[in-house]
Design a protein around this motif. Structure first.
Motif, PDB file in Angstrom:
ATOM      1  N   ARG A  22       0.831  -1.202   0.000  1.00  0.00           N
ATOM      2  CA  ARG A  22       0.000   0.000   0.000  1.00  0.00           C
ATOM      3  C   ARG A  22       0.869   1.258   0.000  1.00  0.00           C
ATOM      4  O   ARG A  22       0.543   2.248  -0.651  1.00  0.00           O
ATOM      5  N   LEU A  23       1.962   1.196   0.744  1.00  0.00           N
ATOM      6  CA  LEU A  23       2.846   2.366   0.763  1.00  0.00           C
ATOM      7  C   LEU A  23       3.483   2.600  -0.616  1.00  0.00           C
ATOM      8  O   LEU A  23       3.662   3.737  -1.067  1.00  0.00           O
ATOM      9  N   ARG A  24       3.864   1.500  -1.304  1.00  0.00           N
ATOM     10  CA  ARG A  24       4.428   1.669  -2.646  1.00  0.00           C
ATOM     11  C   ARG A  24       3.385   2.238  -3.601  1.00  0.00           C
ATOM     12  O   ARG A  24       3.698   3.037  -4.487  1.00  0.00           O
ATOM     13  N   THR A  25       2.123   1.818  -3.424  1.00  0.00           N
ATOM     14  CA  THR A  25       1.053   2.362  -4.270  1.00  0.00           C
ATOM     15  C   THR A  25       0.896   3.854  -4.035  1.00  0.00           C
ATOM     16  O   THR A  25       0.728   4.647  -4.976  1.00  0.00           O
ATOM     17  N   LEU A  26       0.985   4.239  -2.737  1.00  0.00           N
ATOM     18  CA  LEU A  26       0.888   5.655  -2.411  1.00  0.00           C
ATOM     19  C   LEU A  26       2.057   6.434  -3.037  1.00  0.00           C
ATOM     20  O   LEU A  26       1.875   7.526  -3.589  1.00  0.00           O
ATOM     21  N   ALA A  27       3.265   5.858  -2.980  1.00  0.00           N
ATOM     22  CA  ALA A  27       4.439   6.527  -3.553  1.00  0.00           C
ATOM     23  C   ALA A  27       4.292   6.675  -5.070  1.00  0.00           C
ATOM     24  O   ALA A  27       4.684   7.696  -5.660  1.00  0.00           O
ATOM     25  N   ARG A  28       3.734   5.638  -5.721  1.00  0.00           N
ATOM     26  CA  ARG A  28       3.548   5.713  -7.163  1.00  0.00           C
ATOM     27  C   ARG A  28       2.578   6.838  -7.519  1.00  0.00           C
ATOM     28  O   ARG A  28       2.814   7.612  -8.470  1.00  0.00           O
ATOM     29  N   LYS A  29       1.473   6.938  -6.758  1.00  0.00           N
ATOM     30  CA  LYS A  29       0.493   7.990  -7.010  1.00  0.00           C
ATOM     31  C   LYS A  29       1.096   9.365  -6.761  1.00  0.00           C
ATOM     32  O   LYS A  29       0.892  10.319  -7.525  1.00  0.00           O
ATOM     33  N   TRP A  30       1.874   9.442  -5.671  1.00  0.00           N
ATOM     34  CA  TRP A  30       2.537  10.710  -5.344  1.00  0.00           C
ATOM     35  C   TRP A  30       3.502  11.119  -6.481  1.00  0.00           C
ATOM     36  O   TRP A  30       3.520  12.253  -6.939  1.00  0.00           O
ATOM     37  N   LEU A  54      10.612   8.093   1.028  1.00  0.00           N
ATOM     38  CA  LEU A  54      10.068   9.223   1.787  1.00  0.00           C
ATOM     39  C   LEU A  54       8.728   8.877   2.426  1.00  0.00           C
ATOM     40  O   LEU A  54       8.419   9.324   3.546  1.00  0.00           O
ATOM     41  N   VAL A  55       7.900   8.071   1.758  1.00  0.00           N
ATOM     42  CA  VAL A  55       6.620   7.628   2.356  1.00  0.00           C
ATOM     43  C   VAL A  55       6.887   6.816   3.620  1.00  0.00           C
ATOM     44  O   VAL A  55       6.193   6.931   4.642  1.00  0.00           O
ATOM     45  N   GLY A  56       7.934   5.976   3.557  1.00  0.00           N
ATOM     46  CA  GLY A  56       8.284   5.190   4.751  1.00  0.00           C
ATOM     47  C   GLY A  56       8.697   6.071   5.901  1.00  0.00           C
ATOM     48  O   GLY A  56       8.335   5.811   7.067  1.00  0.00           O
ATOM     49  N   TRP A  57       9.508   7.148   5.571  1.00  0.00           N
ATOM     50  CA  TRP A  57       9.895   8.064   6.645  1.00  0.00           C
ATOM     51  C   TRP A  57       8.663   8.706   7.290  1.00  0.00           C
ATOM     52  O   TRP A  57       8.561   8.808   8.511  1.00  0.00           O
ATOM     53  N   LEU A  58       7.717   9.152   6.425  1.00  0.00           N
ATOM     54  CA  LEU A  58       6.519   9.823   6.949  1.00  0.00           C
ATOM     55  C   LEU A  58       5.655   8.867   7.751  1.00  0.00           C
ATOM     56  O   LEU A  58       5.051   9.245   8.777  1.00  0.00           O
ATOM     57  N   PHE A  59       5.538   7.623   7.266  1.00  0.00           N
ATOM     58  CA  PHE A  59       4.750   6.621   8.002  1.00  0.00           C
ATOM     59  C   PHE A  59       5.333   6.438   9.404  1.00  0.00           C
ATOM     60  O   PHE A  59       4.614   6.421  10.404  1.00  0.00           O
ATOM     61  N   GLU A  60       6.650   6.318   9.498  1.00  0.00           N
ATOM     62  CA  GLU A  60       7.291   6.121  10.802  1.00  0.00           C
ATOM     63  C   GLU A  60       7.151   7.364  11.662  1.00  0.00           C
ATOM     64  O   GLU A  60       7.031   7.266  12.898  1.00  0.00           O
ATOM     65  N   ALA A  61       7.206   8.561  10.975  1.00  0.00           N
ATOM     66  CA  ALA A  61       7.059   9.794  11.751  1.00  0.00           C
ATOM     67  C   ALA A  61       5.687   9.867  12.407  1.00  0.00           C
ATOM     68  O   ALA A  61       5.542  10.351  13.536  1.00  0.00           O
ATOM     69  N   VAL A  62       4.652   9.404  11.709  1.00  0.00           N
ATOM     70  CA  VAL A  62       3.301   9.434  12.275  1.00  0.00           C
ATOM     71  C   VAL A  62       3.168   8.388  13.374  1.00  0.00           C
ATOM     72  O   VAL A  62       2.570   8.618  14.439  1.00  0.00           O
TER      73      VAL A  62
END
Length: 703
Positions: A22-30, A54-62
């Motif tokens: 799901r995170l890779r899908t989000l990165a692709r859309k981004w 960068l999506v992984g960094w943000l996920f961990e930040a949240v």
């Protein structure tokens, strides 16, 4: 290009592989949305890979506790590094990340998720803005440094260009003037001031046109007007300047417009080259190219040009008259008294011709060597041709004491073309006058008037002579033979005579006499005569014919110093015995003052080669029979053709008697019938040839 984790080590991944997808899908859309807002110098796969991190960094930040705003700020800075800096890049990123993080199932259990997402996105925006500010500042500093460097370089070049211009302006040998658009002088260099014989201060504030010759001012102004209007890019023109002393000077003007940065004309710059000396030299060279150095008269080239003008400008009723002069015996004068004296005589001839034609509208020229030409535009008072010819020779006949002791008088042979058609080409007119002159010289006349029919005949003859060499090379000139019979021995063959025949495509068969005459006109006589002698000897030897070979020599060949050597070589190469060769010498060559033909005849007799005399009786002198070893004489054809005239018949009897007294046999040519043969036998002739005796040995072509 993958960015490291801001803390230097990776954190725990989402537990489930499903979350990773799901995170890779989000990165692709981004990545797709961001790429529509800015140009990214990466492939879609590279963008997706970077944004997945960068999506992984943000996920961990949240998800982290305490909340990792540093990762979010680092992700914003990384977006700037990736050049996602379009006007809509940050807004699109906030939208897609906000929705994506809030909908992520793995984060639904996080307390106060919305607040955490807002804080993370705020940190992302803050990191993005700070990184973008630093990037812009860095670029501005780089641009400022570049602009400063360009400005410094531009100033340096301006200083250098100005120094170069000043150096060229001050040191140039070419005059330079900078003027305003009206031609008023702003600056001049020393070279132009020197050319005009004035100081730079005297030229300042005056217009350049004040120093141009009045007749050239308007034309020069028009040229400058064309420059300012754009019709000309650069003006180049030869014009006259006027110096302090008022004397005109030739100069070359090269002018151009000086424009400002927006293309507006501001000034005019003019280069002025002083061409006075060059112009004088050119006129001197032109005069030398068109005039004879020795006499100062126009030369042949100039004369031809003026002939055309004279024909066009002459009175239609009276036309022009062309006199073509050749000094008689001039080579004897230079040979006996020297070339320097000959040059003085030529200058004297030029002066005398000017005196003869001083009252006429005439042009006198030296055409070359000792030839002169005069073209007269006939007027009402112009004397007739005969009177002018007499005047010429009367003046030339006055002795000229060129060295104080030798009084030398001259005469000239003259060819005259009177009132030729106006459309006659100059070269054609000169050729006609030359042919008329040569015809008068051949006839022994002092002068001759152009005759169209005789001119046509001579040109035809010269055309044949000019083409003879090619005809010989192509095999159109061949050797034929005729038999010489013994009239006292029942017409038995006594000799074979070799002769030339030219089968011309337009003229038909041209006789031996014609071939010899034409060959003598073009310098072909010696090689053609040698070829005839050698080839005939080869033919008779190959055919096994035992009777003598008669070969008639042309005038040039009979007097050739190499004749004896050529005959020796022919006999040696062909094996023909000397006593079987009978060369025929024209009687006129034996009477020549040089005596070369006589010497050749005597030497040939000494080596056993019996010679003949041809054209006997036409020269008017038979006394040389007593001094020369002659075995046979041939009566001249001009005498043979008139044999039936009583006076000629008596002369023939005397000629034959004289020849017999000298121990020589008498031959005649051109016997056409048996009746003629009998007539000659009765009158004492020994040999005869002609159509009446056509039988030849096999293998030899007949005439």
């Amino acid at each position: 290009m993958t960015a490291p984790h801001p803390h230097g080590a990776s954190r725990a991944k989402p537990s489930a592989e499903r979350a990773a997808r799901r995170l890779r899908t989000l990165a692709r859309k981004w990545g797709y949305l961001v790429s529509t807002t800015a140009y990214l110098p990466y492939t879609p796969d590279e963008i997706e890979q970077e944004l997945s991190i960068l999506v992984g960094w943000l996920f961990e930040a949240v998800a982290s506790d305490p909340q990792g705003v540093e990762e979010a700020a680092a992700a914003g800075g990384r977006l700037v590094e990736l050049r996602c800096v379009g006007p809509e890049s940050l807004r699109r990123s906030m939208e897609v990340l906000g929705k994506g993080l809030l909908r992520e199932p793995e984060l639904r259990g996080v307390a106060k998720l919305a607040e955490r997402v807002v804080l993370v996105l705020g940190a992302l925006s803050s990191g993005y803005s700070e990184a973008l500010r630093e990037d812009i500042q860095k670029r501005q500093e780089g641009l400022s440094r570049a602009l400063l460097k360009v400005e410094q370089e531009t100033r340096r070049k301006q200083v250098l260009t100005r120094a170069q211009f000043e150096e060229v302006f001050a040191g140039s040998a070419t005059g330079v003037a900078i003027t305003d658009l009206d031609g008023r002088v702003l600056r001049v260099n020393a070279a132009l001031a020197k050319t005009l014989n004035r100081t730079p201060a005297e030229l300042a504030a005056r217009t350049l046109f004040e120093f141009v010759h009045p007749d050239d001012v308007d034309v020069l102004r028009e040229g400058y007007a064309d420059l300012l209007s754009g019709r000309l890019h650069r003006l180049r023109a030869g014009r006259r300047l006027v110096g302090r002393d008022g004397e005109p000077m030739w100069a070359t003007f090269v002018a151009a417009v000086v424009r400002d940065a927006i293309g507006e004309a501001q000034q005019l710059i003019t280069l002025v080259d002083d061409d006075t000396e060059v112009a004088l030299l050119q006129r001197r060279l032109s005069h030398q190219a068109l005039h004879d150095v020795l006499t100062g008269l126009p030369n042949r080239q100039f004369f031809g040009t003026r002939l055309e003008n004279a024909l066009r400008e002459a009175d239609q009723a009276r036309g022009v008259t062309l006199f073509h002069l050749d000094l008689d015996g001039f080579s004897l004068i230079t040979g006996g008294l020297g070339q320097d004296l000959g040059d003085k005589l030529l200058r004297g001839v030029a002066a005398k011709l000017k005196l003869v034609f001083e009252d006429e509208n005439a042009l006198i020229a030296r055409l070359g060597g000792d030839e002169f030409g005069v073209v007269v535009q006939n007027g009402e008072d112009t004397p007739d041709v005969g009177s002018l010819v007499r005047r010429i020779n009367h003046e030339l006949a006055e002795p000229e004491y060129v060295d104080g002791t030798h009084g030398v008088a001259l005469s000239a042979s003259i060819g005259v073309v009177h009132r030729p058609p106006r459309d006659t080409a100059p070269a054609e007119l000169l050729r006609a006058s030359d042919l008329t002159l040569r015809r008068a010289q051949r006839a022994g006349n002092q002068w001759g008037l152009f005759d169209r029919e005789l001119d046509r005949r001579d040109r035809h003859e010269f055309g044949l002579a000019a083409s003879m060499a090619g005809a010989w090379e192509n095999g159109d000139v061949e050797i034929v033979y005729r038999v010489l019979v013994d009239l006292a021995a029942e017409d038995e063959p006594a000799a074979i005579e070799a002769r030339l025949r030219w089968t011309h495509p337009a003229e038909g068969e041209l006789s031996h006499e014609t071939c010899v005459r034409l060959a003598g006109e073009t310098g072909l006589a010696l090689p053609l005569g040698t070829w005839l002698l050698r080839t005939a000897a080869e033919h008779l030897t190959a055919a096994g014919i035992e009777v003598p070979l008669v070969v008639e020599l042309g005038p040039h060949q009979a007097a050739d110093p190499d004749l004896v050597g050529e005959v020796r070589a022919v006999l040696a190469d062909t094996g023909l015995p000397p006593q079987r060769l009978r060369p025929g010498f024209p009687a006129t060559t034996l009477l020549a003052e040089t005596g070369d033909a006589v010497d050749n005849l005597k030497v040939l007799a000494e080596i056993g080669i019996p010679a003949e005399i041809h054209d006997f009786g036409a020269a008017g002198d038979v006394t040389f029979l007593a001094d020369l070893p002659i075995r046979t004489v041939r009566i001249a054809s001009s005498v043979v053709s008139r044999r039936s005239h009583p006076l000629v018949e008596r002369s023939l009897a005397s000629l034959i008697e004289v020849a017999h007294l000298a121990g020589a046999k008498v031959a005649v040519a051109g016997v056409e019938t048996r009746e003629q043969s009998a007539w000659w036998r009765e009158h004492g002739a020994d040999y005869a040839s002609g159509p009446a005796f056509a039988d030849l040995p096999d293998g030899l072509p007949s005439c």
